[in-house]
Design an enzyme around this catalytic site. Structure first.
Site, mmCIF file in Angstrom:
data_model
loop_
_atom_site.group_PDB
_atom_site.id
_atom_site.type_symbol
_atom_site.label_atom_id
_atom_site.label_comp_id
_atom_site.label_asym_id
_atom_site.label_seq_id
_atom_site.Cartn_x
_atom_site.Cartn_y
_atom_site.Cartn_z
ATOM 1 N N SER A 178 3.065 -5.173 -11.532
ATOM 2 C CA SER A 178 2.005 -4.155 -11.462
ATOM 3 C C SER A 178 2.587 -2.754 -11.529
ATOM 4 O O SER A 178 3.746 -2.530 -11.146
ATOM 5 C CB SER A 178 1.222 -4.308 -10.150
ATOM 6 O OG SER A 178 0.293 -3.260 -9.980
ATOM 7 N N TYR A 191 0.572 -5.372 -1.065
ATOM 8 C CA TYR A 191 0.506 -5.802 -2.459
ATOM 9 C C TYR A 191 1.569 -5.095 -3.294
ATOM 10 O O TYR A 191 2.286 -5.718 -4.080
ATOM 11 C CB TYR A 191 -0.891 -5.517 -2.996
ATOM 12 C CG TYR A 191 -1.096 -5.818 -4.464
ATOM 13 C CD1 TYR A 191 -1.380 -7.114 -4.889
ATOM 14 C CD2 TYR A 191 -1.033 -4.805 -5.421
ATOM 15 C CE1 TYR A 191 -1.591 -7.390 -6.238
ATOM 16 C CE2 TYR A 191 -1.247 -5.068 -6.761
ATOM 17 C CZ TYR A 191 -1.514 -6.361 -7.164
ATOM 18 O OH TYR A 191 -1.723 -6.629 -8.505
#
Length: 285
Positions: A178, A191
């Site tokens: 990400s 995350y």
């Protein structure tokens, strides 16, 4: 033509969310992707293949000539069935493997199911992920931290460990990381940390498996319009999602899938240990 994602309206869903409730509708390549036989004969396991990026990878891989197996949480069965419908419409096989990948045993079972269902394995796409945003450090529940790392990092490690013995030279492992690994935001503390860990794991796996002819790469998406967004973020953050990128909009899942197609194909035969950003212009370095 893909729907406009430059002005996403405020909306919210219950986790894990459903594709059919998204406004605007995301593009997974159902009609927009034209296959060019780039993955003919390959067999791929895609985790989180029921929706979002995983669904787009499954559809584009199938249109490129691959048979696929997808894993997904049992509560995501309806979305998984739609993915299978789209894959089978291309004439390819789609094996459904419901599972929660938070244990090594579950990861091994999914890999075994994919190998048995497809007759072998050439590509592993570790894409399934968990996130839930919070506005302050004190709001992050301990059980969420554990779940996020188990789903995102531990499962990837276990999947790679289980898949490696089945992968021949020329095969590949692909990991979804990400932009959060490079530009972490406070509401996604845990995350973002897992995605940074996956970047490191990708480089190490590439070094470990390179002598066997197995390539390992990662794709780092920016803001992509999937059910994960309205089901894990407050409405105020969903409204206008992705509009702050240089390209001024959120990406469609199919726009990320194109990177996976390239990295899984023989065109990327000398690409290993890299992280390819699909971020709408945000830097990945």
């Amino acid at each position: 033509m893909a729907s406009d994602t430059s002005k996403i309206p405020a909306q919210q869903q219950q986790w894990p969310g459903t594709t059919s409730s998204l406004d605007p509708a995301p593009d997974h390549g159902e009609t927009s992707w034209t296959g060019r036989h780039r993955l003919t004969g390959k067999r791929a396991l895609i985790t989180g293949g029921d929706s979002g990026i995983g669904r787009a990878v499954a559809i584009t891989f199938a249109k490129e000539g691959a048979d696929v197996a997808i894993s997904f949480l049992p509560e995501e069965q309806a979305d998984a069935e739609e993915t299978r419908k789209q894959v089978e419409a291309t004439g390819r096989t789609c094996v459904l493997l419901p599972a929660d990948l938070r244990t090594e045993a579950a990861a091994l079972e999914v890999v075994t199911g994919a190998v048995d269902g497809l007759g072998g394995l050439d590509v592993l796409v570790s894409n399934a992920a968990y996130q839930m945003s919070h506005q302050g450090l004190e709001e992050f529940p301990g059980e969420q931290i554990v779940r996020t790392f188990e789903t995102n990092v531990f499962a990837t490690f276990w999947l790679a460990k289980a898949a490696a013995p089945h992968l021949a030279p020329g095969s590949s492992i692909l990991v979804t990381t990400s932009i959060q690994a490079f530009e972490p935001s406070e509401p996604l503390l845990d995350y973002a940390a897992t995605k940074a860990a996956l970047n490191n794991l990708t480089v190490n796996l590439a070094a470990e498996l390179g002598e066997k002819g197995i390539r390992v790469n990662a794709v780092a998406p920016g803001p992509i319009w999937t059910p994960l967004i309205p089901s894990t973020m407050p409405e105020s953050k969903v409204e206008g999602f992705g509009a702050d990128t240089p390209l001024g909009r959120a990406g469609h899942p199919v726009e990320v899938a194109s990177a996976f197609v390239y990295l899984a194909s023989d065109e990327a035969s000398y690409v290993s240990g890299t992280v390819l950003g699909v971020t709408g212009g945000r830097p990945v370095f």
